[in-house]
Design an enzyme around this catalytic site. Structure first.
Site, PDB file in Angstrom:
ATOM      1  N   SER A  57      -7.790  30.210   0.528  1.00 27.73           N
ATOM      2  CA  SER A  57      -8.998  31.040   0.583  1.00 27.73           C
ATOM      3  C   SER A  57     -10.061  30.485  -0.348  1.00 27.73           C
ATOM      4  CB  SER A  57      -8.674  32.490   0.200  1.00 27.73           C
ATOM      5  OG  SER A  57      -8.426  32.607  -1.178  1.00 27.73           O
ATOM      6  N   ILE A  98      -4.507  20.237  -2.962  1.00 23.77           N
ATOM      7  CA  ILE A  98      -5.356  21.313  -3.489  1.00 23.77           C
ATOM      8  C   ILE A  98      -4.522  22.583  -3.617  1.00 23.77           C
ATOM      9  CG2 ILE A  98      -7.453  22.693  -3.163  1.00 23.77           C
ATOM     10  CD1 ILE A  98      -8.558  20.532  -1.359  1.00 23.77           C
ATOM     11  N   TYR A 146      -7.814  36.196 -18.158  1.00 24.45           N
ATOM     12  CA  TYR A 146      -8.355  35.226 -17.189  1.00 24.45           C
ATOM     13  C   TYR A 146      -9.259  34.211 -17.896  1.00 24.45           C
ATOM     14  CZ  TYR A 146     -11.439  33.310 -13.582  1.00 24.45           C
ATOM     15  OH  TYR A 146     -12.160  32.460 -12.780  1.00 24.45           O
TER      16      TYR A 146
HETATM   17  P1  NDP Z   1      -9.642  33.122  -4.357  1.00 28.27           P
HETATM   18  O1  NDP Z   1      -8.918  34.339  -4.833  1.00 28.27           O
HETATM   19  O2  NDP Z   1     -10.374  33.181  -3.067  1.00 28.27           O
HETATM   20  O3  NDP Z   1      -8.671  31.881  -4.314  1.00 28.27           O
HETATM   21  C1  NDP Z   1      -7.624  31.726  -5.219  1.00 28.27           C
HETATM   22  C2  NDP Z   1      -6.503  30.997  -4.551  1.00 28.27           C
HETATM   23  O4  NDP Z   1      -5.420  30.876  -5.487  1.00 28.27           O
HETATM   24  C3  NDP Z   1      -5.944  31.718  -3.322  1.00 28.27           C
HETATM   25  O5  NDP Z   1      -5.737  30.758  -2.317  1.00 28.27           O
HETATM   26  C4  NDP Z   1      -4.631  32.266  -3.825  1.00 28.27           C
HETATM   27  O6  NDP Z   1      -3.632  32.372  -2.829  1.00 28.27           O
HETATM   28  C5  NDP Z   1      -4.240  31.189  -4.808  1.00 28.27           C
HETATM   29  N1  NDP Z   1      -3.179  31.649  -5.713  1.00 28.27           N
HETATM   30  C6  NDP Z   1      -3.160  32.741  -6.492  1.00 28.27           C
HETATM   31  N2  NDP Z   1      -1.984  32.840  -7.126  1.00 28.27           N
HETATM   32  C7  NDP Z   1      -1.234  31.786  -6.742  1.00 28.27           C
HETATM   33  C8  NDP Z   1       0.076  31.347  -7.034  1.00 28.27           C
HETATM   34  N3  NDP Z   1       0.888  32.038  -7.845  1.00 28.27           N
HETATM   35  N4  NDP Z   1       0.528  30.213  -6.453  1.00 28.27           N
HETATM   36  C9  NDP Z   1      -0.256  29.516  -5.612  1.00 28.27           C
HETATM   37  N5  NDP Z   1      -1.497  29.891  -5.285  1.00 28.27           N
HETATM   38  C10 NDP Z   1      -1.990  31.015  -5.844  1.00 28.27           C
HETATM   39  O7  NDP Z   1     -10.651  32.786  -5.564  1.00 28.27           O
HETATM   40  P2  NDP Z   1     -11.712  31.581  -5.771  1.00 28.27           P
HETATM   41  O8  NDP Z   1     -11.771  30.712  -4.596  1.00 28.27           O
HETATM   42  O9  NDP Z   1     -12.951  32.206  -6.284  1.00 28.27           O
HETATM   43  O10 NDP Z   1     -11.053  30.819  -6.999  1.00 28.27           O
HETATM   44  C11 NDP Z   1     -10.746  29.447  -6.972  1.00 28.27           C
HETATM   45  C12 NDP Z   1     -11.009  28.839  -8.341  1.00 28.27           C
HETATM   46  O11 NDP Z   1     -12.395  28.925  -8.666  1.00 28.27           O
HETATM   47  C13 NDP Z   1     -10.273  29.530  -9.485  1.00 28.27           C
HETATM   48  O12 NDP Z   1      -9.769  28.548 -10.354  1.00 28.27           O
HETATM   49  C14 NDP Z   1     -11.353  30.324 -10.176  1.00 28.27           C
HETATM   50  O13 NDP Z   1     -11.059  30.528 -11.531  1.00 28.27           O
HETATM   51  C15 NDP Z   1     -12.525  29.396  -9.986  1.00 28.27           C
HETATM   52  N6  NDP Z   1     -13.834  29.971 -10.132  1.00 28.27           N
HETATM   53  C16 NDP Z   1     -14.280  30.947  -9.275  1.00 28.27           C
HETATM   54  C17 NDP Z   1     -15.544  31.464  -9.443  1.00 28.27           C
HETATM   55  C18 NDP Z   1     -16.070  32.538  -8.558  1.00 28.27           C
HETATM   56  O14 NDP Z   1     -17.181  32.985  -8.811  1.00 28.27           O
HETATM   57  N7  NDP Z   1     -15.359  32.974  -7.536  1.00 28.27           N
HETATM   58  C19 NDP Z   1     -16.440  30.967 -10.491  1.00 28.27           C
HETATM   59  C20 NDP Z   1     -15.857  29.939 -11.310  1.00 28.27           C
HETATM   60  C21 NDP Z   1     -14.614  29.467 -11.112  1.00 28.27           C
HETATM   61  P3  NDP Z   1      -3.623  33.570  -1.726  1.00 28.27           P
HETATM   62  O15 NDP Z   1      -4.590  33.140  -0.680  1.00 28.27           O
HETATM   63  O16 NDP Z   1      -2.192  33.560  -1.271  1.00 28.27           O
HETATM   64  O17 NDP Z   1      -4.018  34.811  -2.440  1.00 28.27           O
END
Ligand code: NDP
Length: 315
Positions: free
Chosen positions: A12, A7, A190
């Site tokens: 987070s 994953i 985005y």
């Molecule tokens: P978070 O910001 O909580 O989680 C995003 C994760 O991506 C974090 O663990 C972050 O790491 C990681 N990440 C960011 N950049 C990188 C990178 N360069 N390399 C590796 N890891 C990276 O957001 P969400 O949990 O909300 O998002 C997760 C998914 O859900 C995304 O694809 C988002 O588009 C999708 N989504 C979210 C919605 C919402 O309402 N929140 C709705 C629909 C879809 P780090 O912890 O180090 O920052």
């Protein structure tokens, strides 16, 4: 044997909640592919994941070198790959200027789409080799890239246009930093990246499902208004967005519930159909949702695939 699932962005939000939900079943080993090792370790501990239920491996999706290194490290670990979940994403809704990491692609499309595209393409072989009965590649989509929905119609709307900027490498130098070649807009970048995610899932399905039996799926887990995704937004937005989603749109879902939904797409025996974009209704029942016209445009999917192959060095 236990299934092994990789994953991305499991440190987070949705990724962590999914890792936790799968770890709790005792049937999965979770490879948390994260850019911040310590944060991922702490996150796993904070939600009470058993020590032997996960492995943290470094992956920075903003760097193609890092993606390749991750694939090498994963292969050296000798773990099988049964399911890959492309979940990580960044969102810069208020950014007026684009940011360019080492490879020179605009950061949001570079991370959310190109990094995942290279990762998924390289790991397809590993998925194919697995003897797990239900192998899956899951790419997290979003309603915001779907212009056939209310949320997808909030401006600026996703629009990949004629892919001029993508073809130019999203460098902001000789080409625009935006896929459609227009002026930079962080919120739109985005949404465009999420359209690419959904297009890629379908293109994988068309190219590889019959030959490999792998299920290629995407999903919209509902609005998880409390995650770190909104960290770059203005404070007032971050304060009001969760209650707005809870009480006005009623589209709110907790991180734990969203994690259960993605865990279903990973492991539920009834969700094996390939080429599907899953969503959930008010009673938390899953259903096959429709994608917008652009997000289901097969010709565009093929073009995005071919241009992306060149940009990440696969063609
Ligand atoms: P978070 O910001 O909580 O989680 C995003 C994760 O991506 C974090 O663990 C972050 O790491 C990681 N990440 C960011 N950049 C990188 C990178 N360069 N390399 C590796 N890891 C990276 O957001 P969400 O949990 O909300 O998002 C997760 C998914 O859900 C995304 O694809 C988002 O588009 C999708 N989504 C979210 C919605 C919402 O309402 N929140 C709705 C629909 C879809 P780090 O912890 O180090 O920052």
């Amino acid at each position: 044997r236990k299934g092994t699932v990789v994953i991305t962005g499991a440190s987070s939000g949705l990724g962590l909640a999914t890792a936790k939900a799968l770890a709790d079943t005792g049937k999965w080993h979770i490879v948390m592919a994260c850019r911040d090792f310590l944060k991922a370790e702490r996150a796993a501990k904070s939600v009470g994941m058993a020590k032997d239920s996960y492995t943290v491996m470094h992956l920075d999706l903003a760097s193609l070198d890092s993606v390749r290194q991750f694939v090498e490290s994963f292969r050296r670990s000798d773990m099988p790959l049964d399911v890959l979940v492309c979940n990580a994403a960044v969102y810069f809704p208020t950014a007026r200027e684009p940011t360019f990491p080492a490879d020179g692609f605009e950061l949001s499309v570079g991370t959310n789409h190109l990094g995942h595209f290279l990762l998924a393409r390289l790991l397809l072989d590993d998925l194919n080799k697995s003897d797990y009965p239900s192998k899956r590649l899951v790419i997290v989509g979003s309603i915001t890239g779907n212009t056939n929905t209310l949320a997808g119609n909030v401006p600026p709307k996703a629009n990949l246009g004629d892919l001029r900027g993508l073809a130019g490498g999203l460098t902001g130098l000789n080409s625009s930093a935006m896929i459609d070649g227009e002026h930079f807009d962080g919120a739109k970048a985005y949404k465009d990246s999420k359209v690419c995610n959904m297009l890629m899932m379908q293109e994988f399905h068309r190219r590889y499902h019959e030959e490999t039996g792998i299920s290629f799926t995407s999903l919209y887990p509902s609005c998880i208004a409390t995650t770190g995704l909104f960290r770059e937004h203005i404070p007032l937005f971050r304060l009001l967005f969760p209650p707005f989603q809870k009480f006005v749109t009623k589209g709110f879902v907790s991180e734990a519930e969203s994690g259960k939904r993605l865990a279903q797409v990973v492991s539920d025996p009834s969700l094996t159909k390939s080429g599907v974009y899953w969503s959930w209704n008010k009673d938390s029942a899953s259903f096959e949702n429709q994608l917008s016209e652009e997000a289901s445009d097969a010709e565009k999917a093929r073009k995005v695939w071919e241009i992306s192959e060149k940009l990440v060095g696969l063609a």
